[in-house]
Design an enzyme around this catalytic site. Structure first.
Site, PDB file in Angstrom:
ATOM      1  N   GLU A  25      38.783  37.361  40.567  1.00 48.23           N
ATOM      2  CA  GLU A  25      38.125  37.409  41.874  1.00 48.23           C
ATOM      3  C   GLU A  25      39.182  37.100  42.929  1.00 48.23           C
ATOM      4  O   GLU A  25      40.112  36.322  42.692  1.00 48.23           O
ATOM      5  CB  GLU A  25      36.999  36.362  41.932  1.00 48.23           C
ATOM      6  N   CYS A 219      31.168  35.895  43.323  1.00 43.20           N
ATOM      7  CA  CYS A 219      30.336  35.998  44.532  1.00 43.20           C
ATOM      8  C   CYS A 219      30.829  37.075  45.490  1.00 43.20           C
ATOM      9  O   CYS A 219      30.075  37.539  46.349  1.00 43.20           O
ATOM     10  CB  CYS A 219      30.315  34.664  45.262  1.00 43.20           C
ATOM     11  N   ASN A 350      25.902  39.760  40.305  1.00 42.29           N
ATOM     12  CA  ASN A 350      26.561  38.517  39.879  1.00 42.29           C
ATOM     13  C   ASN A 350      25.694  37.348  40.303  1.00 42.29           C
ATOM     14  O   ASN A 350      25.303  37.260  41.456  1.00 42.29           O
ATOM     15  CB  ASN A 350      27.925  38.390  40.557  1.00 42.29           C
ATOM     16  N   GLU A 351      25.418  36.457  39.391  1.00 44.01           N
ATOM     17  CA  GLU A 351      24.635  35.248  39.693  1.00 44.01           C
ATOM     18  C   GLU A 351      23.393  35.561  40.537  1.00 44.01           C
ATOM     19  O   GLU A 351      23.181  34.972  41.601  1.00 44.01           O
ATOM     20  CB  GLU A 351      25.518  34.172  40.347  1.00 44.01           C
TER      21      GLU A 351
HETATM   22  O1  AHR Z   1      34.374  31.359  40.049  1.00 42.40           O
HETATM   23  C1  AHR Z   1      34.021  30.963  41.337  1.00 42.40           C
HETATM   24  C2  AHR Z   1      32.601  31.314  41.668  1.00 42.40           C
HETATM   25  O2  AHR Z   1      31.720  30.623  40.836  1.00 42.40           O
HETATM   26  C3  AHR Z   1      32.216  32.752  41.463  1.00 42.40           C
HETATM   27  O3  AHR Z   1      32.525  33.534  42.553  1.00 42.40           O
HETATM   28  C4  AHR Z   1      30.732  32.683  41.288  1.00 42.40           C
HETATM   29  O4  AHR Z   1      30.232  33.739  40.520  1.00 42.40           O
HETATM   30  C5  AHR Z   1      30.504  31.314  40.703  1.00 42.40           C
HETATM   31  O5  AHR Z   1      29.516  30.630  41.355  1.00 42.40           O
END
Ligand code: AHR
Length: 633
Positions: A25, A219, A350-351
């Site tokens: 990321e 995120c 994601n999440e």
């Molecule tokens: O790894 C950091 C963050 O942690 C990521 O962006 C998210 O998916 C998680 O909450």
């Protein structure tokens, strides 16, 4: 003494060759200021404050002016450019600070490129690298500028190494020039690709032998609002035309603000697929599912407006796999890669959580399965490994028959030690598990005190023995986040720390590397028993087909050395000499740092096997891997 019994002739599950992979990321300067090797920040004056990263240089006798204009620009996508105007009484200009400095190495070459047009007079442009202490590292002069935009290039050879150099642009003589897209890349990028990736950082990834590479997050996929989501199509434009987006980690943590953090997408989706190919990792993109981050706005795309989002996913598959004659496969071919990138997996969101997610996931899965039945679809199971959101989602995933469920966990080391049996009783009839983000937190989640110490690494190793034992249900796993810049991080701990010149591999890194390099092809039933042992020990075993070896992993987080009797049942003769790989240190607090990067390193040595069973002394605070050659009866 503890006893570890391994049934070598009763192989269990086949282990996914792509089991141990990477999560990438653009957080902590992971891409811009990190993996993407561009050394100039705000190279095209496109940041909201067009002079972010740039400083006016005005020796006392200099008389001149800098201004940011946008009429008749070089690039309509980012119209701002810089005008430098000097009366010629002294050199006059501007300096770029880079990403917390510009890292340059003596003896290496740096490719400068800029767009320039003459406005008045015949000034020269002096381009110089200055060290943090003010010493000149290199300078060259460009002159004879045309009245229309042109690209000028030069190669800079700094005289000394400096982690925090600056790039100066100075007008020499009276007159004015317009300047845009000022770029400086090391010539020595990964595979020497112009405008490419930082070689030492990619090497660290390649050395992990990753099975897959998840991208672009995290995120960042979702965006705090929908207009700040990751849009892959924007990232395959010519690099000058790629948009600029404020990085969500710029403002996410009030305790770690990073006001100069923006995404330029120089590392875009083509470069991502190419990186996967380079390092032998299967691509695993995560796509926005029509929901912004539920920790932020939670903004939703209405169901009757979801089609463009679904089409983005379908087009991404075509971009990766379609023939060069297809619309999106053609774009890939035009970028220099007519062959497909062999995409087989796609994460939807994601999440995410709640009924809104399930509704959108169902729409994505129906559409993608209809056109691409061979693509494995990965659903997000929210941010926690066990809560109401998690409990709501899993049954829905079974109903939807998703292929793989993405579980996340950031918790204290004790959680990882306590959960080594998490998957022993999971339902084998439904989706498989991708433990897609995890890291042991030495303090607590999002605490700035978290460090990458040996205790955390060993707790992850212990947990990974549980993942490995359950390889029939756990298909993949990845530590997160991957990279952090020591001067520009928002989130700790991280697998790999960098500054502008070097890379630190944490003990957590070595745990990942050891599991990936000593994976094995089949799990072997492993039983641990002990009469008088006081501290817990964690173990798993696999069989490697090619070498005919049994691979035994033992984690001893305790303070004492442990004698372990290992019995390999069902094996024929065990060869006398095995290989032992040990990751250990005197204290659980120990870390690798930029100043001392090699405090904790895996050591490999021959190990003499005295018979079957045999005894091994397991060092305190260690992960031990033993590769034993056997012949099955
Ligand atoms: O790894 C950091 C963050 O942690 C990521 O962006 C998210 O998916 C998680 O909450």
């Amino acid at each position: 003494m503890m006893k570890i019994t391994i049934d070598t002739d009763k192989p269990g599950a086949k282990i996914n060759p792509a089991m141990w992979g990477l999560f990438f990321e653009d957080i902590n300067f992971g891409a811009d200021g990190g993996l993407y090797a561009e050394l100039v920040k705000n190279r095209n004056f496109a940041f909201p404050n067009p002079l972010t990263g740039w400083h006016k240089l005005s020796p006392s006798k200099a008389r001149g002016q800098i201004s940011v204009l946008s009429d008749d620009p070089f690039n309509l996508h980012h119209p701002h450019y810089l005008r430098l105007q000097s009366q010629g009484t002294d050199v006059f200009g501007i300096a770029n600070e880079g990403f917390r400095g510009i890292g340059v190495k003596a003896g290496e070459a740096y490719n400068l490129s800029l767009r320039i047009r003459g406005q008045s007079g015949t000034p020269a442009l002096r381009v110089a690298l200055y060290a943090e202490n003010g010493a000149v590292l290199e300078e060259i002069e460009l002159s004879d500028f045309a009245s229309g935009w042109e690209q000028r290039t030069a190669v800079l050879h700094p005289r000394a190494t400096d982690a925090k150099a600056k790039l100066y642009l100075l007008l020499v003589g009276a007159g004015a020039v317009d300047i845009d897209f000022v770029s400086l890349f090391p010539e020595n990028t990964w595979k020497k690709r112009p405008g490419g990736l930082r070689a030492d950082m990619v090497q660290a990834l390649a050395d992990l032998k990753p099975g897959f590479l998840r991208f672009p997050g995290g995120c960042i996929v979702e965006g705090s609002e929908l207009d700040k989501r990751y849009q892959w199509k924007e990232t395959i434009r010519p690099v000058e035309e790629r948009p600029l987006l404020i990085n969500r980690w710029n403002y996410e943590f009030l305790h770690r603000p990073t006001p100069d953090y923006f995404q330029t997408f120089g590392l875009g989706f083509f470069e991502y697929f190419q990186l996967c190919e380079d390092i032998g990792a299967a691509p695993l993109p995560i796509i926005n599912c029509g929901m912004a981050c539920q920790f932020n706005s939670g903004e939703l795309v209405a169901m009757d407006e979801l089609q463009p989002f679904i089409q983005d996913a379908l087009d991404l598959i075509e971009f990766a796999n379609g023939p060069a004659t297809s619309q999106w496969g053609g774009k890939r071919a035009a970028m220099g890669h007519p062959e497909p990138f062999h995409l087989t997996m796609l994460g939807i969101g994601n999440e995410q959580w709640g009924p809104q997610y399930i509704e959108r996931l169902a729409a994505f899965t129906t559409a993608i399965r209809a056109q691409h039945p061979g693509i494995q679809l990965i659903a997000s199971c929210g941010p926690e490994p066990a809560d109401d959101r998690f409990d709501y989602l899993w049954p829905k995933f079974r109903e939807l028959k998703v292929d793989v469920v993405d579980e996340h966990c950031y918790a204290r080391p004790s959680w990882f030690f306590d959960n080594t049996h998490r998957y022993d009783d999971y339902d084998r009839g439904g989706p498989k598990v991708f433990f897609g983000e995890y890291a042991a937190q030495s303090d607590k989640m999002v605490s700035v005190e978290n460090v990458n110490n040996l205790e955390c690494a060993l707790s992850e190793a212990a947990f990974m023995t549980g993942l490995e034992r359950n390889a029939d249900i756990v298909a993949m796993a990845s530590y997160a986040p991957l990279f952090a810049h020591k001067d520009a991080w928002q989130w700790t701990p991280d697998l790999i720390w960098v500054d502008n010149l070097s890379v630190v591999r944490t003990p957590n890194y070595y745990v990942q590397q050891i599991f990936a390099c000593h994976r094995g092809d089949w799990t072997l039933p492993t039983e641990i028993s002990s009469k008088d042992q006081t501290q817990p020990i964690y173990a798993s075993a696999t069989r490697d087909n090619e070498g005919g070896e049994v691979i035994i992993k033992i984690v001893n987080p305790g303070d004492g050395q442990e004698e372990a009797e290992i019995a390999l049942t069902g094996s024929g003769k065990v060869q006398d000499i095995a290989t032992a790989i040990v990751l250990a240190a005197a204290s659980l607090d120990q870390q690798n740092t930029l100043a001392q990067p090699n405090q904790i390193l895996p050591e490999e040595a021959a190990f003499t096997i005295t018979g079957n069973p045999f005894v091994i002394s397991v060092r305190p605070h260690s992960l031990t891997v033993l590769r034993v050659k056997t012949r099955v009866r």
